[in-house]
Enzyme design. Structure first.
Site, short mmCIF file in Angstrom:
data_model
loop_
_atom_site.label_atom_id
_atom_site.label_comp_id
_atom_site.label_asym_id
_atom_site.label_seq_id
_atom_site.Cartn_x
_atom_site.Cartn_y
_atom_site.Cartn_z
CB VAL A 193 -0.98 0.03 1.21
CG1 VAL A 193 -2.04 -1.02 1.05
CG2 VAL A 193 -0.26 -0.16 2.52
CG ASP A 194 0.49 4.23 -3.04
OD1 ASP A 194 1.64 3.95 -3.37
OD2 ASP A 194 -0.47 4.24 -3.83
#
Length: 362
Positions: A35-36
């Site tokens: 995930v960012d």
């Protein structure tokens, strides 16, 4: 088919739009979430928290009716000039919001000047440079902001001064701040170069911006670990910034970090051997996400990957479950993805995986 259709409908009520129904079965089998940080694990609502020159520190109060101390006005001025007048990026919005608060009664930077040219961010130079025509100053005013290493390169800083600046940036990053260097130049000649590195820049200082973690993230990450799903943070931030945020949200082993520069020097086999022990990929370029996805799949992982930019599309396409951002994602990223996260919230991904497992059981 009925269960999958009902599952897609239920997930749409939870802010997850399924673009390809078969992926809902795969969703329940995910073993790792890549995930960012910005906007997914955090709120994507930047606030300018700290200004630093080489010798002084200014911690920005939440509310202040006092003028900005004289020693920091130049730094604030060039940080504003290195941003567009009408920004959409949260960092640049935070810089302008700070300026509106602290330049009361003083001529606002950019007033009376004309924007002439922008040198955008590029993989070769992680900095943005804006050129302004300043009739009163007798020529052009140039302002640049970006990663410290890029700004240090523009200012030709090395040796002990670079060591000092890196230590300052590391100290700021350790507080969870995203650190940007700011530089300035002036030119009387009417001919502008094609490359911003041809300007003679002077280093002005560092600005630290804070993006608070989403309140729901810590509980969602705990739930992932309980379900046997590993979470990997991928970010373009400085490693200490990523580590500080990882600790706040409860990521396991937050000090196990690999950088984009290290990834670039490894073969695909070496990356696959290294990633099982990594929690954070820092200073990563969007195009490096594809090699991360392939390496994890090579290790036998079922990969869910988030992304929002045009350069994220190959990784989203290659991932077992590509998840694009609905609020800030590009059309290209959404087209390449299997799921669209309508609220950009990490907790919604975890809810989708839970529903995917229920569907599989049904």
């Amino acid at each position: 088919t009925v269960f999958l259709a009902l599952g897609a409908w239920r997930m749409s009520k939870k802010n997850v739009l399924a673009r390809r129904v078969p992926v809902l079965e795969t969703l329940g089998e995910a073993t790792i979430l890549c995930v960012d940080k910005t906007g997914t694990l955090t709120e994507n609502k930047m606030v300018l928290r700290e200004l630093r020159t080489i010798t002084e520190i200014y911690s920005v109060p939440e509310e202040s009716h006092e003028a900005l101390p004289q020693g920091f006005r130049e730094l604030a001025k060039y940080a504003i000039l290195a941003s567009p007048k009408d920004p959409f990026d949260p960092m640049e919005k935070a810089i302008h919001s700070f300026g509106a608060q602290f330049f009361k009664g003083i001529e606002y930077p950019g007033d009376g000047t004309i924007p002439v040219k922008e040198y955008p961010l590029s993989p070769a130079l992680l900095a943005v440079t804006n050129v302004w025509l300043s009739p009163n100053a007798g020529g052009y005013t140039i302002a640049a902001k970006g990663a410290l290493e890029a700004i240090a390169g523009l200012c030709r800083i090395d040796g002990e001064k670079l060591v000092t600046l890196t230590a300052l940036a590391k100290d700021m990053s350790g507080k969870g701040l995203r650190v940007l260097g700011v530089a300035a130049a002036h030119q009387s000649s009417a001919t502008l170069p094609n490359d911003p590195q041809e300007f003679t820049f002077q280093f002005i200082g560092l600005v630290g911006l804070y993006d608070p973690p989403r309140k729901s993230v810590a509980a969602a990450i705990k739930e992932c670990y309980g379900a046997g799903i590993r979470v990997m943070m991928i970010t373009g931030d400085f490693p200490p910034t990523a580590i500080a945020i990882a600790r706040q949200i409860g990521l396991h082993d937050p000090s196990s970090v690999i950088t984009g520069a290290e990834l670039a020097e490894l073969s695909s086999t070496e990356i696959a051997a290294r990633l099982p022990k990594v929690t954070i990929c820092a200073r990563v370029l969007p195009e490096q996400k594809l090699s991360i996805v392939k390496a994890l799949q090579q290790s036998g992982e079922i990969v869910a990957m988030t992304g929002d930019g045009v350069n994220d599309a190959p990784a989203l396409k290659a991932a077992d479950i590509g998840i694009s951002m609905g609020s800030r994602g590009t059309d290209v990223a959404r087209e390449a993805s299997s799921l669209v996260l309508l609220d950009d919230n990490f907790a919604s991904i975890v809810e989708a995986i839970r529903n995917g497992r229920k569907m599989f059981d049904n």
